[in-house]
Design a protein around this motif. Structure first.
Motif, PDB file in Angstrom:
ATOM      1  N   THR A   1       9.606   7.610   6.981  1.00  0.00           N
ATOM      2  CA  THR A   1       9.231   6.250   6.601  1.00  0.00           C
ATOM      3  C   THR A   1      10.097   5.780   5.437  1.00  0.00           C
ATOM      4  OG1 THR A   1       6.968   6.582   7.377  1.00  0.00           O
ATOM      5  CG2 THR A   1       7.314   4.792   5.792  1.00  0.00           C
ATOM      6  N   SER A   2      10.644   4.567   5.574  1.00  0.00           N
ATOM      7  CA  SER A   2      11.453   3.988   4.495  1.00  0.00           C
ATOM      8  C   SER A   2      10.530   3.426   3.423  1.00  0.00           C
ATOM      9  CB  SER A   2      12.364   2.892   5.047  1.00  0.00           C
ATOM     10  OG  SER A   2      11.611   1.890   5.707  1.00  0.00           O
ATOM     11  N   LEU A   3      10.896   3.669   2.151  1.00  0.00           N
ATOM     12  CA  LEU A   3      10.087   3.202   1.020  1.00  0.00           C
ATOM     13  C   LEU A   3      10.945   2.270   0.187  1.00  0.00           C
ATOM     14  CD1 LEU A   3       8.654   6.716   0.111  1.00  0.00           C
ATOM     15  CD2 LEU A   3       7.515   4.927   1.446  1.00  0.00           C
ATOM     16  N   PHE A   4      10.716   0.977   0.371  1.00  0.00           N
ATOM     17  CA  PHE A   4      11.532  -0.041  -0.294  1.00  0.00           C
ATOM     18  C   PHE A   4      11.439   0.069  -1.813  1.00  0.00           C
ATOM     19  CE2 PHE A   4      12.069  -4.300  -2.077  1.00  0.00           C
ATOM     20  CZ  PHE A   4      13.297  -4.655  -1.553  1.00  0.00           C
TER      21      PHE A   4
ATOM     22  N   GLN B   1       0.863  -1.156   0.000  1.00  0.00           N
ATOM     23  CA  GLN B   1       0.000   0.000   0.000  1.00  0.00           C
ATOM     24  C   GLN B   1       0.907   1.216   0.000  1.00  0.00           C
ATOM     25  OE1 GLN B   1      -1.664   1.130   3.573  1.00  0.00           O
ATOM     26  NE2 GLN B   1      -3.716   1.528   2.809  1.00  0.00           N
ATOM     27  N   ALA B   2       0.466   2.328  -0.513  1.00  0.00           N
ATOM     28  CA  ALA B   2       1.343   3.499  -0.604  1.00  0.00           C
ATOM     29  C   ALA B   2       1.140   4.451   0.571  1.00  0.00           C
ATOM     30  CB  ALA B   2       1.108   4.201  -1.931  1.00  0.00           C
TER      31      ALA B   2
ATOM     32  N   GLY C   1       4.301   6.906  -0.218  1.00  0.00           N
ATOM     33  CA  GLY C   1       4.963   6.399  -1.422  1.00  0.00           C
ATOM     34  C   GLY C   1       4.960   4.883  -1.414  1.00  0.00           C
ATOM     35  N   LEU C   2       5.693   4.282  -2.351  1.00  0.00           N
ATOM     36  CA  LEU C   2       5.563   2.837  -2.570  1.00  0.00           C
ATOM     37  C   LEU C   2       6.478   1.972  -1.693  1.00  0.00           C
ATOM     38  CD1 LEU C   2       5.248   2.635  -6.459  1.00  0.00           C
ATOM     39  CD2 LEU C   2       3.428   2.592  -4.731  1.00  0.00           C
ATOM     40  N   GLY C   3       5.884   0.954  -1.122  1.00  0.00           N
ATOM     41  CA  GLY C   3       6.642  -0.027  -0.348  1.00  0.00           C
ATOM     42  C   GLY C   3       7.080   0.468   1.017  1.00  0.00           C
TER      43      GLY C   3
END
Ligand code: RUQ
Ligand code: CUA
Length: 635
Positions: free
Chosen positions: A383-386, A324-325, A367-369
């Motif tokens: 937040t980290s976004l893989f 989820q983004a 954002g994504l991941g």
């Protein structure tokens, strides 16, 4: 439509090609500016302002770095033998490892007092073997390995200490039958169970013991965090696979719109055990929520969540759905109101479930991941976004918006902020723990190092300062102000109470009983006493060495030729190692740790005689050597 798609794809291809052009350094350096070097520079002879503890992943160790210089200072052996210092080789640490020589260490957890790091201990999990280790930060050594925790398979959501370190936790990543027995895997939903375990920590010395276990539906429990402030007394756990798939999880465990986070009232759980409401399974007191009410609740979380992170105020619980983004931010007050109001929409194997809308405070479009969230203590979350290989900075509170983003290289997993899990994060630095480093370092073959990146949080925008490689494979890490730690550098000899210790020259001796030989000796610059040991073939030899040094950094080693036996003995310490005399002949030993100008002379011989050769029950070293040691002890 088709043309538009082609144009878009062409644009993407061009962008990708440009990014890979040599000389496109502005891109690769992620906009690092000239002052970055100064911000990480720690002058020779000066010290860093933070210690960072990075989990060593499947190396089983902990890596200690200084921040902001990003220098690797030392590695603490935890779940894996380390031959240089003899960890897992001397009798005591070998027993502590319990026959296991591998661990997969994911989440370091510093002990806390009133919700802030207190610098006493560092806990870390070994996921596959469901163990937790305690490192004492007074000597940076592993002092206890607790587990394998019964009934629990793969302690990933672990250890995440409570604000006063009353408990560390562990939860099953892979559910198994409880108690474990032969069952049909196809009957997963019926026979498999998850376990959430509360492990008590002795407030005086940090000793861990099992407090309680809670029987949970067979989901995959993933991460955890402790409540603090208003939410103190609760521990939160995310889980995926509420579909209860037992194969092809990639597809089958991504079907449901919602999975869950579990909220455990750990005081209520402990009380239920103390009140006799638990059933003993494999020596563990297990609580069944179908019978014992009020200890655990499930709240819906969209799309296979990974990280769960409680903000510094303790009001908000941030969960990231991997697919989820958005980050879903839950309100602890709403959670309590829903529980008190009995607003349950059902239950899962006796665990009451709460609706998403009833507990949700905000959704942040990061954002994504999204995987993990950290905090700066200034009202912002990161937040980290893989999938995006980015970090999003967002405001905690209305309008809950993203205010900044930074690229990281590449595929970030965890991130850590300075004192970021406490009630008072310092807001100085953030470290991105990237899963892939690809082209960032000199090519060393197919196994690339992991990538870590230091980011400055002190300005209005995040600024990338530095890249540093790490060995396999940091998952999580924590960073504590250096001034909070005051490790000692020598073990005071007068406090040495080890059974094999030699604290007087007259105690130096070799004793034999049957085929067991005990060598009670000392090491000091620059000799062993005794340095001649006579044994018979087949003897089991226990070397107990006491290091008489009381000076910083004067450790001696003890390595035996033609063997895997080596260990380091630190100033004031006594350590024991065993060796079997297999072959008749002469077997040298030596000091393996460079200690003085005459380090090369620090050696000795073992004379191995044929089986049954006459040897006295007690051998004493040469009188001159004893006199020399006696003089050294007076110094
Ligand atoms: S995990 S990339 Cu082992 Cu903590 Cu999240
Ligand atoms: Cu002792 Cu080298």
């Amino acid at each position: 439509m088709k043309r538009l798609l082609i144009l878009v794809l062409a644009g993407v291809a061009l962008a990708v090609a440009l990014a890979h052009l040599p000389g496109c350094t502005a891109m690769k350096s992620g906009g690092v500016t000239g002052d970055a070097a100064q911000k990480v520079y720690v002058k020779p002879g000066e010290h860093d302002t933070y210690y960072a503890f990075l989990s060593g992943g499947h190396s089983g160790q902990i890596y200690v770095y200084g921040m902001p210089s990003c220098r690797h200072i030392t590695t603490i052996p935890v779940f894996t033998p380390e031959p240089a210092v003899g960890y897992g080789n001397d009798v005591e640490s070998k027993a502590m490892l319990g026959g296991l020589t591998w661990g997969d260490a994911h989440h370091p957890g510093l002990s806390e007092t009133a919700g802030d790091y207190d610098g006493r201990w560092l806990f870390i999990n070994d996921m596959p073997n469901a163990r937790i280790a305690r490192i004492d930060l007074s000597d940076f050594k592993t002092h206890q390995i607790f587990g394998p925790i019964p009934n629990l398979s793969a302690a990933h959501a672990c250890p995440f200490p409570t604000p006063n370190t009353e408990y560390v936790f562990a939860a099953s990543r892979f559910s198994v039958p409880v108690p474990n027995r032969q069952v049909k895997i196809e009957e997963y939903a019926k026979d498999f169970r998850g376990i959430i375990a509360g492990v008590k920590v002795d407030p005086k010395d940090g000793t861990m013991s099992l407090g309680f276990e809670i029987l949970m539906p067979p989901f995959d429990y993933d991460l955890a965090d402790a409540g603090k402030g208003p939410s103190e007394g609760w521990e939160f756990f995310t889980c995926y696979n509420s579909e209860m798939a037992y194969d092809s999880l990639e597809i089958k465990a991504s079907q449901n719109e919602m999975d869950y986070f579990a909220a455990v009232d750990w005081k209520a759980a402990q009380k239920a055990v103390d009140d006799g409401k638990a059933t003993m399974i494999n020596g563990a007191p297990v609580l069944d929520p179908a019978k014992v009410k009020g200890i655990v609740y499930l709240t819906a979380v969209p799309k296979s969540p990974h990280g769960v992170d409680v903000d510094p105020s303790g009001q908000y619980i941030c969960c990231s759905g991997k697919l989820q983004a958005e980050v879903s931010v839950y309100s602890f007050a709403k959670l309590q109101a829903a529980i008190q109001g009995g607003k349950f929409d059902g239950d899962k194997m006796g665990v009451p479930t709460l609706k998403y809308e009833d507990v949700l405070e905000a959704k942040v479009p990061v954002g994504l991941g999204p995987l993990h969230t950290q905090f700066d203590g200034k009202g912002y979350a990161y937040t980290s976004l893989f999938l995006d290989s980015q970090i999003a900075k967002w405001k905690i509170g209305p309008p809950w918006n993203v205010v900044d983003k930074i690229d990281v290289y590449y595929s970030i997993g965890h991130l850590m902020a300075s004192e970021g899990d406490t009630r008072h994060p310092t807001g100085d630095y953030l470290v991105a723990l990237d899963k892939l480093s690809k082209d960032r370092y000199l090519n060393v073959g197919p196994t690339h190092p992991e990538g870590a990146q230091l980011i400055d949080l002190r300005g209005p925008k995040m600024q990338l300062l530095y890249d540093f490689p790490t060995y396999l494979e940091p998952h999580y890490a924590q960073m504590i102000k250096a001034e909070k730690l005051k490790p000692f550098t020598v073990y005071p000899l007068e406090k040495n109470q080890k059974p094999g210790a030699v604290l007087s020259a007259d105690d130096i001796r070799i004793e034999r009983k049957g085929n067991r030989v005990d060598v009670y000796g000392i090491v000091v610059r620059t000799h062993f006493a005794p340095d001649i040991v006579k044994v018979n073939q087949g003897d089991e030899v226990y070397f107990h060495w006491t290091n008489l040094e009381q000076d910083d950094d004067i450790a001696h080693g003890f390595g035996i030729c033609w063997s895997s036996k080596n260990m380091q003995i630190e100033p004031g310490e006594t350590k024991t190692i065993t060796w079997t005399a297999e072959k008749v002949g002469i077997n040298p030993f030596y000091c393996s740790n460079f200690c003085s100008a005459l380090h090369q002379e620090m050696q000795g011989y073992i004379e191995v005689r044929p089986k049954g050769s006459p040897l006295s029950a007690v051998q004493r070293p040469d009188a001159n050597l004893v006199a020399q040691v006696a003089a050294e002890m007076k110094r």
